[in-house]
Design a protein around this motif. Sequence first.
Motif, PDB file in Angstrom:
ATOM      1  N   SER A   5       1.015   6.078  -7.474  1.00 22.87           N
ATOM      2  CA  SER A   5       0.297   6.114  -6.216  1.00 22.87           C
ATOM      3  C   SER A   5       0.828   7.235  -5.331  1.00 22.87           C
ATOM      4  O   SER A   5       2.039   7.430  -5.224  1.00 22.87           O
ATOM      5  CB  SER A   5       0.434   4.770  -5.487  1.00 22.87           C
ATOM      6  N   GLU A  15       6.938  -0.851  -9.642  1.00 20.17           N
ATOM      7  CA  GLU A  15       6.618  -2.124 -10.295  1.00 20.17           C
ATOM      8  C   GLU A  15       7.602  -2.425 -11.422  1.00 20.17           C
ATOM      9  O   GLU A  15       8.049  -3.565 -11.595  1.00 20.17           O
ATOM     10  CB  GLU A  15       5.188  -2.087 -10.851  1.00 20.17           C
ATOM     11  N   THR A  50      -2.773  -6.546  -3.147  1.00 19.57           N
ATOM     12  CA  THR A  50      -3.138  -5.433  -4.037  1.00 19.57           C
ATOM     13  C   THR A  50      -3.578  -5.916  -5.405  1.00 19.57           C
ATOM     14  O   THR A  50      -4.075  -5.130  -6.209  1.00 19.57           O
ATOM     15  CB  THR A  50      -1.945  -4.474  -4.210  1.00 19.57           C
ATOM     16  N   ARG A 105       8.404  10.000  -5.812  1.00 15.58           N
ATOM     17  CA  ARG A 105       7.615  10.930  -5.001  1.00 15.58           C
ATOM     18  C   ARG A 105       8.274  12.303  -4.958  1.00 15.58           C
ATOM     19  O   ARG A 105       7.598  13.338  -4.952  1.00 15.58           O
ATOM     20  CB  ARG A 105       7.463  10.384  -3.578  1.00 15.58           C
ATOM     21  N   GLU A 150       0.013   7.251  -2.124  1.00 15.55           N
ATOM     22  CA  GLU A 150      -0.096   6.740  -0.751  1.00 15.55           C
ATOM     23  C   GLU A 150       1.252   6.854  -0.042  1.00 15.55           C
ATOM     24  O   GLU A 150       2.308   6.751  -0.665  1.00 15.55           O
ATOM     25  CB  GLU A 150      -0.551   5.284  -0.772  1.00 15.55           C
ATOM     26  N   LEU A 199       4.498   5.910   2.418  1.00 13.94           N
ATOM     27  CA  LEU A 199       5.349   4.716   2.426  1.00 13.94           C
ATOM     28  C   LEU A 199       4.798   3.630   3.353  1.00 13.94           C
ATOM     29  O   LEU A 199       4.876   2.440   3.035  1.00 13.94           O
ATOM     30  CB  LEU A 199       6.762   5.105   2.859  1.00 13.94           C
ATOM     31  N   HIS A 220       3.614  -4.005   0.124  1.00 18.94           N
ATOM     32  CA  HIS A 220       3.792  -4.346  -1.297  1.00 18.94           C
ATOM     33  C   HIS A 220       5.276  -4.357  -1.668  1.00 18.94           C
ATOM     34  O   HIS A 220       5.738  -5.232  -2.403  1.00 18.94           O
ATOM     35  CB  HIS A 220       3.030  -3.352  -2.168  1.00 18.94           C
ATOM     36  N   PHE A 221       6.017  -3.404  -1.139  1.00 16.13           N
ATOM     37  CA  PHE A 221       7.453  -3.346  -1.445  1.00 16.13           C
ATOM     38  C   PHE A 221       8.182  -4.558  -0.849  1.00 16.13           C
ATOM     39  O   PHE A 221       9.106  -5.089  -1.472  1.00 16.13           O
ATOM     40  CB  PHE A 221       8.052  -2.050  -0.912  1.00 16.13           C
ATOM     41  N   SER A 233       3.491   2.112 -12.973  1.00 15.68           N
ATOM     42  CA  SER A 233       4.027   2.254 -11.618  1.00 15.68           C
ATOM     43  C   SER A 233       5.546   2.063 -11.636  1.00 15.68           C
ATOM     44  O   SER A 233       6.043   1.003 -12.032  1.00 15.68           O
ATOM     45  CB  SER A 233       3.378   1.213 -10.699  1.00 15.68           C
ATOM     46  N   SER A 241       1.828   2.759   3.886  1.00 20.40           N
ATOM     47  CA  SER A 241       0.759   1.997   3.233  1.00 20.40           C
ATOM     48  C   SER A 241       1.310   1.080   2.149  1.00 20.40           C
ATOM     49  O   SER A 241       0.738   0.023   1.870  1.00 20.40           O
ATOM     50  CB  SER A 241      -0.270   2.955   2.609  1.00 20.40           C
ATOM     51  N   GLN A 242       2.409   1.488   1.530  1.00 22.09           N
ATOM     52  CA  GLN A 242       2.951   0.718   0.414  1.00 22.09           C
ATOM     53  C   GLN A 242       4.042  -0.260   0.828  1.00 22.09           C
ATOM     54  O   GLN A 242       4.468  -1.091   0.029  1.00 22.09           O
ATOM     55  CB  GLN A 242       3.515   1.680  -0.641  1.00 22.09           C
ATOM     56  N   TYR A 251      10.775   4.468  -5.400  1.00 19.87           N
ATOM     57  CA  TYR A 251       9.599   5.130  -4.811  1.00 19.87           C
ATOM     58  C   TYR A 251       9.966   6.530  -4.327  1.00 19.87           C
ATOM     59  O   TYR A 251       9.251   7.503  -4.594  1.00 19.87           O
ATOM     60  CB  TYR A 251       9.074   4.281  -3.650  1.00 19.87           C
TER      61      TYR A 251
END
Length: 260
Positions: free
Chosen positions: A141, A61, A220, A129, A143, A145, A151-152, A58, A147-148, A125
């Motif tokens: 992923s 990550e 997550t 993308r 998904e 932004l 996590h960010f 990722s 949804s993420q 990210y």
Amino acid sequence: MIDALAAEWLKLRSLRSTSVVLGVVAVVVGLMALLAWYAAHLWDGLPPGQRDHLAVSSLPEVTHMLASLCLAVLGVLAFSGEYGTGMIRTTLTVLPARGRVLAAKAGVVAVVAACTGLTAVLATYAAGRLIIGDRPIRGQSAEPLSSQLPHFLAMSLSILMFALLGLCLAAITRSAVAAIAVLVAVWYVLPIVGYNLPAPWGERVGSILPGALAGQLAGTGNPDSVAGALLSPLAALAVMAAYVAVPYGVAAVLLARRDA
């Protein structure tokens, strides 16, 4: 307190190491974009039957991990630099309230770390993308932004935690070398030690290490990682706070008791 914050912001902004560290973070984002381009190019060149075997870590990550170390070093240099030049004597003469000095430094470093960390993760990210598009590469992923974003945000909090940990370690040790050595041990060595512990201690220890907390805070977990994932989001937030509060308390006591 406003004057103290303004003074610390001016000192941090004028440090050459600040520009270098932030430049390294920008280079990391650029490298992640290059990795995304390479993965997309490799995907397009593979036969359909072999594309399932292509996996890439990722990208946000990876940026989170490297930015954590960079901002932790910035936190170290924000304090240790004053001891190296003797500037700390002037600082404590102008502002004798040492607790306020520590709080001002921590506030400035925290804002810089959180903003830089979140910007770097979001930029990674977006670049990933844009370059990878709808290619279903394992590890990336698709998904949106929205949804993420939790996590960010957890990643940016983790980066902030590392930066304040570095600042406090520098205040405790008064040495950039010693503080960075401890940081590298926490960031890199301890996860390896925890991973090699026998069950169930490996996952237990791995769950409370600083690098494992962002995923648990966001709910997550830490898939495809040596880190554990036994903590609830609230417990992960409490452990994250402890990684800042305990060294901050030790640094505040030592700063008040020791000579400049």
